[in-house]
Design a protein around this motif. Structure first.
Motif, PDB file in Angstrom:
ATOM      1  N   ARG A   1       0.811  -1.218   0.000  1.00 27.87           N
ATOM      2  CA  ARG A   1       0.000   0.000   0.000  1.00 27.87           C
ATOM      3  C   ARG A   1       0.847   1.271   0.000  1.00 27.87           C
ATOM      4  O   ARG A   1       0.926   1.986  -0.992  1.00 27.87           O
ATOM      5  N   PHE A   2       1.483   1.554   1.133  1.00 22.17           N
ATOM      6  CA  PHE A   2       2.186   2.829   1.306  1.00 22.17           C
ATOM      7  C   PHE A   2       3.399   2.920   0.382  1.00 22.17           C
ATOM      8  O   PHE A   2       3.523   3.854  -0.416  1.00 22.17           O
ATOM      9  N   ALA A   3       4.301   1.948   0.474  1.00 21.42           N
ATOM     10  CA  ALA A   3       5.494   1.978  -0.376  1.00 21.42           C
ATOM     11  C   ALA A   3       5.134   1.779  -1.841  1.00 21.42           C
ATOM     12  O   ALA A   3       5.760   2.362  -2.734  1.00 21.42           O
ATOM     13  N   PHE A   4       4.113   0.991  -2.120  1.00 17.36           N
ATOM     14  CA  PHE A   4       3.684   0.772  -3.495  1.00 17.36           C
ATOM     15  C   PHE A   4       3.272   2.085  -4.157  1.00 17.36           C
ATOM     16  O   PHE A   4       3.642   2.375  -5.298  1.00 17.36           O
ATOM     17  N   ALA A   5       2.503   2.894  -3.412  1.00 16.01           N
ATOM     18  CA  ALA A   5       2.068   4.184  -3.958  1.00 16.01           C
ATOM     19  C   ALA A   5       3.253   5.102  -4.203  1.00 16.01           C
ATOM     20  O   ALA A   5       3.352   5.765  -5.241  1.00 16.01           O
ATOM     21  N   PHE A   6       4.184   5.138  -3.235  1.00 11.85           N
ATOM     22  CA  PHE A   6       5.400   5.931  -3.409  1.00 11.85           C
ATOM     23  C   PHE A   6       6.158   5.479  -4.641  1.00 11.85           C
ATOM     24  O   PHE A   6       6.649   6.297  -5.426  1.00 11.85           O
ATOM     25  N   ASP A   7       6.269   4.182  -4.818  1.00 18.97           N
ATOM     26  CA  ASP A   7       7.036   3.640  -5.939  1.00 18.97           C
ATOM     27  C   ASP A   7       6.418   4.037  -7.271  1.00 18.97           C
ATOM     28  O   ASP A   7       7.128   4.346  -8.237  1.00 18.97           O
ATOM     29  N   MET A   8       5.090   4.049  -7.346  1.00 22.09           N
ATOM     30  CA  MET A   8       4.433   4.438  -8.596  1.00 22.09           C
ATOM     31  C   MET A   8       4.854   5.846  -9.027  1.00 22.09           C
ATOM     32  O   MET A   8       5.181   6.091 -10.190  1.00 22.09           O
TER      33      MET A   8
ATOM     34  N   ALA B   1       9.268   2.913   5.325  1.00 28.03           N
ATOM     35  CA  ALA B   1       9.892   4.155   4.854  1.00 28.03           C
ATOM     36  C   ALA B   1      10.798   3.960   3.651  1.00 28.03           C
ATOM     37  O   ALA B   1      11.538   4.876   3.287  1.00 28.03           O
ATOM     38  N   THR B   2      10.736   2.818   2.996  1.00 24.08           N
ATOM     39  CA  THR B   2      11.676   2.482   1.918  1.00 24.08           C
ATOM     40  C   THR B   2      11.914   3.630   0.946  1.00 24.08           C
ATOM     41  O   THR B   2      13.060   3.937   0.589  1.00 24.08           O
ATOM     42  N   PHE B   3      10.850   4.286   0.499  1.00 26.44           N
ATOM     43  CA  PHE B   3      10.970   5.285  -0.562  1.00 26.44           C
ATOM     44  C   PHE B   3      11.033   6.718  -0.047  1.00 26.44           C
ATOM     45  O   PHE B   3      11.241   7.649  -0.837  1.00 26.44           O
ATOM     46  N   LEU B   4      10.886   6.908   1.255  1.00 24.98           N
ATOM     47  CA  LEU B   4      10.849   8.282   1.765  1.00 24.98           C
ATOM     48  C   LEU B   4      12.152   9.051   1.548  1.00 24.98           C
ATOM     49  O   LEU B   4      12.104  10.270   1.334  1.00 24.98           O
ATOM     50  N   PRO B   5      13.340   8.410   1.580  1.00 24.11           N
ATOM     51  CA  PRO B   5      14.562   9.170   1.290  1.00 24.11           C
ATOM     52  C   PRO B   5      14.609   9.722  -0.134  1.00 24.11           C
ATOM     53  O   PRO B   5      15.461  10.569  -0.433  1.00 24.11           O
ATOM     54  N   PHE B   6      13.705   9.257  -0.993  1.00 28.15           N
ATOM     55  CA  PHE B   6      13.684   9.692  -2.389  1.00 28.15           C
ATOM     56  C   PHE B   6      12.540  10.673  -2.654  1.00 28.15           C
ATOM     57  O   PHE B   6      12.211  10.951  -3.797  1.00 28.15           O
ATOM     58  N   ASN B   7      11.959  11.199  -1.582  1.00 29.70           N
ATOM     59  CA  ASN B   7      10.811  12.079  -1.782  1.00 29.70           C
ATOM     60  C   ASN B   7      11.199  13.451  -2.325  1.00 29.70           C
ATOM     61  O   ASN B   7      10.337  14.194  -2.791  1.00 29.70           O
ATOM     62  N   ASP B   8      12.490  13.783  -2.290  1.00 30.80           N
ATOM     63  CA  ASP B   8      12.901  15.025  -2.946  1.00 30.80           C
ATOM     64  C   ASP B   8      12.613  14.969  -4.442  1.00 30.80           C
ATOM     65  O   ASP B   8      12.391  16.000  -5.090  1.00 30.80           O
ATOM     66  N   VAL B   9      12.585  13.771  -4.993  1.00 31.71           N
ATOM     67  CA  VAL B   9      12.265  13.563  -6.401  1.00 31.71           C
ATOM     68  C   VAL B   9      10.780  13.230  -6.579  1.00 31.71           C
ATOM     69  O   VAL B   9      10.109  13.767  -7.455  1.00 31.71           O
ATOM     70  N   ALA B  10      10.261  12.336  -5.727  1.00 26.16           N
ATOM     71  CA  ALA B  10       8.869  11.902  -5.882  1.00 26.16           C
ATOM     72  C   ALA B  10       7.893  13.037  -5.574  1.00 26.16           C
ATOM     73  O   ALA B  10       6.868  13.187  -6.239  1.00 26.16           O
ATOM     74  N   GLY B  11       8.192  13.827  -4.558  1.00 27.66           N
ATOM     75  CA  GLY B  11       7.363  14.997  -4.252  1.00 27.66           C
ATOM     76  C   GLY B  11       5.989  14.669  -3.712  1.00 27.66           C
ATOM     77  O   GLY B  11       5.026  15.388  -3.996  1.00 27.66           O
ATOM     78  N   LEU B  12       5.865  13.608  -2.904  1.00 32.90           N
ATOM     79  CA  LEU B  12       4.570  13.315  -2.301  1.00 32.90           C
ATOM     80  C   LEU B  12       4.351  14.209  -1.079  1.00 32.90           C
ATOM     81  O   LEU B  12       5.300  14.557  -0.379  1.00 32.90           O
ATOM     82  N   PRO B  13       3.099  14.571  -0.796  1.00 35.35           N
ATOM     83  CA  PRO B  13       2.806  15.585   0.218  1.00 35.35           C
ATOM     84  C   PRO B  13       2.816  15.047   1.650  1.00 35.35           C
ATOM     85  O   PRO B  13       1.777  14.995   2.326  1.00 35.35           O
ATOM     86  N   LEU B  14       3.968  14.707   2.161  1.00 34.15           N
ATOM     87  CA  LEU B  14       4.076  14.204   3.526  1.00 34.15           C
ATOM     88  C   LEU B  14       3.610  15.219   4.550  1.00 34.15           C
ATOM     89  O   LEU B  14       3.103  14.848   5.621  1.00 34.15           O
ATOM     90  N   ASP B  15       3.791  16.493   4.259  1.00 30.81           N
ATOM     91  CA  ASP B  15       3.412  17.529   5.220  1.00 30.81           C
ATOM     92  C   ASP B  15       1.914  17.533   5.495  1.00 30.81           C
ATOM     93  O   ASP B  15       1.471  18.121   6.488  1.00 30.81           O
ATOM     94  N   ASP B  16       1.124  16.897   4.643  1.00 30.43           N
ATOM     95  CA  ASP B  16      -0.314  16.805   4.884  1.00 30.43           C
ATOM     96  C   ASP B  16      -0.640  15.846   6.027  1.00 30.43           C
ATOM     97  O   ASP B  16      -1.803  15.813   6.477  1.00 30.43           O
ATOM     98  N   TYR B  17       0.357  15.081   6.466  1.00 29.07           N
ATOM     99  CA  TYR B  17       0.135  14.046   7.472  1.00 29.07           C
ATOM    100  C   TYR B  17       1.145  14.229   8.601  1.00 29.07           C
ATOM    101  O   TYR B  17       2.239  13.649   8.580  1.00 29.07           O
ATOM    102  N   PRO B  18       0.820  15.054   9.598  1.00 32.05           N
ATOM    103  CA  PRO B  18       1.809  15.437  10.623  1.00 32.05           C
ATOM    104  C   PRO B  18       2.358  14.269  11.432  1.00 32.05           C
ATOM    105  O   PRO B  18       3.536  14.289  11.800  1.00 32.05           O
TER     106      PRO B  18
END
Length: 214
Positions: free
Chosen positions: A98-105, A163-180
């Protein structure tokens, strides 16, 4: 033992796990998919993917299996046992699906394809990945609002896997800040040296840069 790795998400996860556990292994940067390299790595992993843990006369592939083996070797509860193990496996399984799968997409479109020249960004897949991310984050957010870690009172492999993909969020740009609560949880993970910079001191060429679309 030796861990063959690259800087991509799953190999990064394996290196972070090994260094967090202070596992007694060597590290070797590898490129099984590079031209002329397949034959060298085929016997170690027929999928030609990383990471691969290599010992005398054996090899083990798939990140979760490697994490389990290294935790057992180091007699660590990082890979939970006993009554906590089913809960940990629940989060590993759900996180990957679920979570990592969405990030990976999203990361594949905005990151991987642009690093390796695999074609233009498919905006429909990005939008679907974002939709799946919000759906998964809506489940994870209240869970992490109630506690600091996914299983028990300390970090476990479930946290690392989620958290597998979270270190790559500078590229993925998913809105983590929406979820404190997720944002605070990841801040705790990022305060762990082995997670924040698993490649420190290792020979590990950087990933190719992401090329902006024309």
């Amino acid at each position: 033992m030796k861990l063959l790795f690259s800087r991509n998400p799953n190999p990064r996860l394996a290196v972070a796990t090994a260094r967090y556990l202070k596992a007694r292994i060597a590290f070797e940067f590898a490129s099984p998919m590079a031209p002329g390299q397949a034959e060298r790595y085929q016997a170690l992993n027929p999928n030609l993917t990383l990471p691969i843990l290599v010992g005398a006369g054996w090899s083990l592939w798939e990140t979760d299996a490697i994490a389990c083996r290294l935790s057992r070797q180091m007699r660590s509860d990082f890979w939970r046992r006993g009554d906590d193990e089913p809960d940990m496996i629940r989060w590993i399984s759900w996180g990957k699906e679920r979570f990592a799968f969405a990030f990976d997409m999203v990361h594949f479109e905005r990151g991987t394809k642009q690093r390796y020249g695999l074609g233009p960004i498919d905006q429909a897949l990005v939008e679907e990945g974002l939709r799946q991310f919000h759906k998964a984050a809506a489940v994870l957010e209240p869970e992490l609002a109630a506690r600091e870690w996914l299983v028990g009172n300390s970090s476990s492999y479930a946290d690392f896997r989620m958290a597998t993909f979270l270190p790559f969020n500078d590229v993925a740009g998913l809105p983590l800040d929406d979820y404190p609560s997720i944002h605070r949880w990841y801040g705790r993970l990022d305060a762990i040296d082995a997670w924040r910079d698993p490649f420190q001191g290792l020979e590990a060429p950087p990933l190719p840069p992401v090329k902006a679309e024309a």
